[in-house]
Design a protein around this motif. Structure first.
Motif, PDB file in Angstrom:
ATOM      1  N   ALA A  95      81.565  48.630  57.720  1.00 43.40           N
ATOM      2  CA  ALA A  95      81.128  47.221  57.034  1.00 43.40           C
ATOM      3  C   ALA A  95      81.881  46.503  55.922  1.00 43.40           C
ATOM      4  O   ALA A  95      82.372  44.895  56.161  1.00 43.40           O
ATOM      5  CB  ALA A  95      79.937  47.766  56.664  1.00 43.40           C
ATOM      6  N   ALA A  96      82.882  47.115  55.112  1.00 43.47           N
ATOM      7  CA  ALA A  96      83.512  46.446  54.363  1.00 43.47           C
ATOM      8  C   ALA A  96      85.375  46.517  55.476  1.00 43.47           C
ATOM      9  O   ALA A  96      85.549  45.863  55.522  1.00 43.47           O
ATOM     10  CB  ALA A  96      84.289  48.241  53.728  1.00 43.47           C
ATOM     11  N   TRP A 147      78.627  57.980  66.056  1.00 43.62           N
ATOM     12  CA  TRP A 147      79.520  56.390  65.470  1.00 43.62           C
ATOM     13  C   TRP A 147      79.538  56.872  63.478  1.00 43.62           C
ATOM     14  O   TRP A 147      81.089  56.867  63.874  1.00 43.62           O
ATOM     15  CB  TRP A 147      77.839  55.671  66.174  1.00 43.62           C
ATOM     16  CG  TRP A 147      77.463  54.797  66.655  1.00 43.62           C
ATOM     17  CD1 TRP A 147      76.306  54.766  67.329  1.00 43.62           C
ATOM     18  CD2 TRP A 147      78.323  54.764  67.628  1.00 43.62           C
ATOM     19  NE1 TRP A 147      76.430  54.131  68.353  1.00 43.62           N
ATOM     20  CE2 TRP A 147      77.538  53.899  68.411  1.00 43.62           C
ATOM     21  CE3 TRP A 147      79.802  54.186  67.788  1.00 43.62           C
ATOM     22  CZ2 TRP A 147      77.982  53.524  69.477  1.00 43.62           C
ATOM     23  CZ3 TRP A 147      80.494  54.158  69.314  1.00 43.62           C
ATOM     24  CH2 TRP A 147      79.172  53.536  70.298  1.00 43.62           C
ATOM     25  N   VAL A 148      79.335  57.544  63.269  1.00 46.58           N
ATOM     26  CA  VAL A 148      80.416  57.834  61.934  1.00 46.58           C
ATOM     27  C   VAL A 148      80.971  58.476  62.105  1.00 46.58           C
ATOM     28  O   VAL A 148      82.021  58.565  61.193  1.00 46.58           O
ATOM     29  CB  VAL A 148      78.796  58.696  61.248  1.00 46.58           C
ATOM     30  CG1 VAL A 148      79.412  59.500  59.912  1.00 46.58           C
ATOM     31  CG2 VAL A 148      77.640  57.755  60.574  1.00 46.58           C
ATOM     32  N   ALA A 149      80.674  59.843  62.925  1.00 45.96           N
ATOM     33  CA  ALA A 149      82.184  60.464  63.156  1.00 45.96           C
ATOM     34  C   ALA A 149      83.685  59.911  64.012  1.00 45.96           C
ATOM     35  O   ALA A 149      84.561  59.802  63.757  1.00 45.96           O
ATOM     36  CB  ALA A 149      81.728  61.928  64.292  1.00 45.96           C
ATOM     37  N   GLY A 150      83.414  58.761  64.909  1.00 45.64           N
ATOM     38  CA  GLY A 150      84.084  58.105  65.474  1.00 45.64           C
ATOM     39  C   GLY A 150      84.448  57.055  64.910  1.00 45.64           C
ATOM     40  O   GLY A 150      86.317  56.220  65.366  1.00 45.64           O
ATOM     41  N   VAL A 151      83.982  56.364  64.199  1.00 47.64           N
ATOM     42  CA  VAL A 151      84.105  54.734  63.560  1.00 47.64           C
ATOM     43  C   VAL A 151      84.049  54.712  62.250  1.00 47.64           C
ATOM     44  O   VAL A 151      84.107  53.723  61.428  1.00 47.64           O
ATOM     45  CB  VAL A 151      83.621  53.512  64.029  1.00 47.64           C
ATOM     46  CG1 VAL A 151      83.477  53.314  65.502  1.00 47.64           C
ATOM     47  CG2 VAL A 151      82.229  53.558  63.734  1.00 47.64           C
ATOM     48  N   GLY A 152      83.077  55.669  61.281  1.00 48.94           N
ATOM     49  CA  GLY A 152      82.750  55.809  59.986  1.00 48.94           C
ATOM     50  C   GLY A 152      81.490  55.685  59.609  1.00 48.94           C
ATOM     51  O   GLY A 152      80.906  55.191  60.611  1.00 48.94           O
ATOM     52  N   THR A 153      81.311  55.957  58.979  1.00 45.25           N
ATOM     53  CA  THR A 153      79.537  55.621  58.347  1.00 45.25           C
ATOM     54  C   THR A 153      79.492  53.766  58.308  1.00 45.25           C
ATOM     55  O   THR A 153      80.299  52.832  57.979  1.00 45.25           O
ATOM     56  CB  THR A 153      79.355  55.925  56.748  1.00 45.25           C
ATOM     57  OG1 THR A 153      80.217  54.972  56.018  1.00 45.25           O
ATOM     58  CG2 THR A 153      79.919  57.618  56.137  1.00 45.25           C
ATOM     59  N   GLY A 163      74.028  46.158  72.974  1.00 44.26           N
ATOM     60  CA  GLY A 163      74.764  46.166  71.868  1.00 44.26           C
ATOM     61  C   GLY A 163      75.166  46.968  71.655  1.00 44.26           C
ATOM     62  O   GLY A 163      75.670  46.534  70.169  1.00 44.26           O
ATOM     63  N   SER A 164      74.966  48.108  71.511  1.00 42.25           N
ATOM     64  CA  SER A 164      75.286  49.505  70.926  1.00 42.25           C
ATOM     65  C   SER A 164      75.284  48.825  69.601  1.00 42.25           C
ATOM     66  O   SER A 164      73.744  49.040  68.758  1.00 42.25           O
ATOM     67  CB  SER A 164      76.253  49.494  71.631  1.00 42.25           C
ATOM     68  OG  SER A 164      76.385  51.337  71.389  1.00 42.25           O
ATOM     69  N   HIS A 165      75.793  49.715  68.074  1.00 42.74           N
ATOM     70  CA  HIS A 165      75.990  50.164  67.119  1.00 42.74           C
ATOM     71  C   HIS A 165      76.777  49.171  66.097  1.00 42.74           C
ATOM     72  O   HIS A 165      76.059  48.883  64.869  1.00 42.74           O
ATOM     73  CB  HIS A 165      77.337  50.270  67.201  1.00 42.74           C
ATOM     74  CG  HIS A 165      78.611  49.922  67.849  1.00 42.74           C
ATOM     75  ND1 HIS A 165      78.950  48.736  67.849  1.00 42.74           N
ATOM     76  CD2 HIS A 165      79.810  50.711  68.645  1.00 42.74           C
ATOM     77  CE1 HIS A 165      80.187  48.831  68.155  1.00 42.74           C
ATOM     78  NE2 HIS A 165      80.469  49.355  69.031  1.00 42.74           N
ATOM     79  N   GLY A 166      75.963  47.003  67.287  1.00 38.71           N
ATOM     80  CA  GLY A 166      75.721  46.753  66.167  1.00 38.71           C
ATOM     81  C   GLY A 166      77.119  45.500  65.483  1.00 38.71           C
ATOM     82  O   GLY A 166      77.065  45.120  64.546  1.00 38.71           O
ATOM     83  N   ARG A 167      78.549  46.472  66.431  1.00 35.54           N
ATOM     84  CA  ARG A 167      79.645  45.552  65.285  1.00 35.54           C
ATOM     85  C   ARG A 167      80.216  44.348  65.498  1.00 35.54           C
ATOM     86  O   ARG A 167      80.325  44.085  64.650  1.00 35.54           O
ATOM     87  CB  ARG A 167      80.812  46.965  65.739  1.00 35.54           C
ATOM     88  CG  ARG A 167      80.282  48.510  65.164  1.00 35.54           C
ATOM     89  CD  ARG A 167      81.568  49.218  65.794  1.00 35.54           C
ATOM     90  NE  ARG A 167      82.909  49.104  65.114  1.00 35.54           N
ATOM     91  CZ  ARG A 167      83.432  49.565  66.244  1.00 35.54           C
ATOM     92  NH1 ARG A 167      83.531  50.202  67.367  1.00 35.54           N
ATOM     93  NH2 ARG A 167      85.072  49.460  65.727  1.00 35.54           N
ATOM     94  N   GLU A 206      71.643  49.425  59.759  1.00 38.28           N
ATOM     95  CA  GLU A 206      72.768  49.898  58.178  1.00 38.28           C
ATOM     96  C   GLU A 206      74.194  48.844  58.083  1.00 38.28           C
ATOM     97  O   GLU A 206      73.928  48.529  56.943  1.00 38.28           O
ATOM     98  CB  GLU A 206      72.581  51.992  58.100  1.00 38.28           C
ATOM     99  CG  GLU A 206      71.295  51.821  58.094  1.00 38.28           C
ATOM    100  CD  GLU A 206      71.766  53.808  57.827  1.00 38.28           C
ATOM    101  OE1 GLU A 206      72.867  54.177  58.023  1.00 38.28           O
ATOM    102  OE2 GLU A 206      70.799  54.517  57.735  1.00 38.28           O
ATOM    103  N   LEU A 207      74.225  49.196  59.139  1.00 38.88           N
ATOM    104  CA  LEU A 207      75.501  48.311  59.040  1.00 38.88           C
ATOM    105  C   LEU A 207      76.005  46.783  58.664  1.00 38.88           C
ATOM    106  O   LEU A 207      76.198  46.773  57.612  1.00 38.88           O
ATOM    107  CB  LEU A 207      76.631  48.665  60.630  1.00 38.88           C
ATOM    108  CG  LEU A 207      77.761  48.027  61.149  1.00 38.88           C
ATOM    109  CD1 LEU A 207      78.801  48.779  60.033  1.00 38.88           C
ATOM    110  CD2 LEU A 207      78.220  47.431  62.428  1.00 38.88           C
ATOM    111  N   ALA A 208      75.334  46.383  59.161  1.00 40.62           N
ATOM    112  CA  ALA A 208      74.465  44.135  59.103  1.00 40.62           C
ATOM    113  C   ALA A 208      74.146  45.001  57.015  1.00 40.62           C
ATOM    114  O   ALA A 208      74.258  43.440  56.923  1.00 40.62           O
ATOM    115  CB  ALA A 208      73.242  44.192  59.491  1.00 40.62           C
ATOM    116  N   ALA A 209      73.336  46.129  56.937  1.00 43.57           N
ATOM    117  CA  ALA A 209      73.031  45.479  55.551  1.00 43.57           C
ATOM    118  C   ALA A 209      73.555  45.507  54.504  1.00 43.57           C
ATOM    119  O   ALA A 209      73.916  45.061  54.005  1.00 43.57           O
ATOM    120  CB  ALA A 209      72.033  46.676  55.433  1.00 43.57           C
ATOM    121  N   ALA A 210      74.689  46.567  55.288  1.00 47.16           N
ATOM    122  CA  ALA A 210      75.722  46.919  54.167  1.00 47.16           C
ATOM    123  C   ALA A 210      77.467  46.024  54.561  1.00 47.16           C
ATOM    124  O   ALA A 210      78.075  45.547  53.685  1.00 47.16           O
ATOM    125  CB  ALA A 210      76.903  48.171  54.452  1.00 47.16           C
TER     126      ALA A 210
END
Length: 246
Positions: free
Chosen positions: A34-35, A23-29, A65-69, A96-100
């Motif tokens: 989150a930004a 996920w980090v490689a494909g969509v970013g940290t 729901g996978s990565h939570g985006r 981590e995404l939701a927190a960010a």
């Protein structure tokens, strides 16, 4: 996680094999993504939002729901999202995404077929988005879980790959095939590494629509959309139902 089917366990292992790093490689940290989501939360949930109505306070559950985006985008728009997914690596990225993004999502690491054991109150809306059905060998049993998680009068929003695309434009090109298929777990990185294989069962459009009706949903909306690579064939479909039974 215990007492899950061997094929489900195999799929879970594939989805946990380095998935966070993918996920980090494909969509970013999580911070980077989150930004982007904060800048336009409706975009990440664009297949879903038009069918949910008022989002403020809406209790929404996304199965697998996978990565939570999507859940993060919905939370930014005022909904109260829950995710049920069987991969710890997905949960790590999502939380981590939701927190960010400065929001909270209720993430349960569980086989969705065991969701009744979580004893969650019925939701206002259930979401199934892109790549759900083919992981289930018992479609009726899966839809019974979906119906059980949806309150009477609640909405089911399906935005899924079209069976014609899945069954006629990928090997073995047999629309009515019922046997299982083994294939690589999907990667968000084009040409990225294969980190495991999954067991799939592809369903026809009629099987999906009829089962939706059989478990107590009235279909309000049905749409077919062109494939993003080849607009001459159907790529996805949208089905919106309302729970009529108690």
């Amino acid at each position: 996680m215990t007492d899950i089917a061997p094929d489900t366990e195999r799929n879970r292992e594939a989805w946990n094999a380095g998935r966070y790093d993918l996920w980090v490689a494909g969509v970013g940290t999580p911070a980077e993504e989150a930004a982007r989501i904060r800048a336009n939360p409706a975009h990440i949930a664009r297949r879903i939002v038009p069918h949910l109505g008022e989002l403020a306070g809406l209790r929404v559950c996304q199965l697998q729901g996978s990565h939570g985006r999507i859940a993060t985008g919905l939370a930014l728009m005022g909904a109260k999202p829950t995710v049920i997914d069987f991969a710890e690596e997905n949960a790590r990225y999502a939380t981590e995404l939701a927190a960010a993004a400065g929001v909270a999502i209720d993430y349960h690491v569980s086989d969705v077929m065991q969701a009744p054991a979580l004893r969650l109150a019925p939701f206002d809306a259930l979401i199934l988005e892109l790549g759900v059905f083919h992981y289930h060998q018992g479609l009726r049993a899966f839809f019974e879980v979906v119906a059980g998680l949806t309150r009477t009068g609640g909405r089911l929003v399906i935005a899924e790959f079209h069976p014609v695309r899945q069954k006629l434009f990928h090997a073995p090109r047999d629309y009515f095939r019922t046997t299982l298929i083994e294939g690589a777990a999907p990667s968000p990185v084009p040409g990225g590494p294969e980190l495991g294989t999954c067991i799939y069962r592809h369903w026809t459009l009629a099987e999906i629509v009829q089962t939706t009706i059989d478990v107590g949903f009235r279909i309000d909306t049905f749409q077919e959309h062109p494939d993003w690579d080849d607009p001459t064939i159907p790529g996805t479909f949208t089905l919106v139902g309302v729970k009529t039974g108690g």
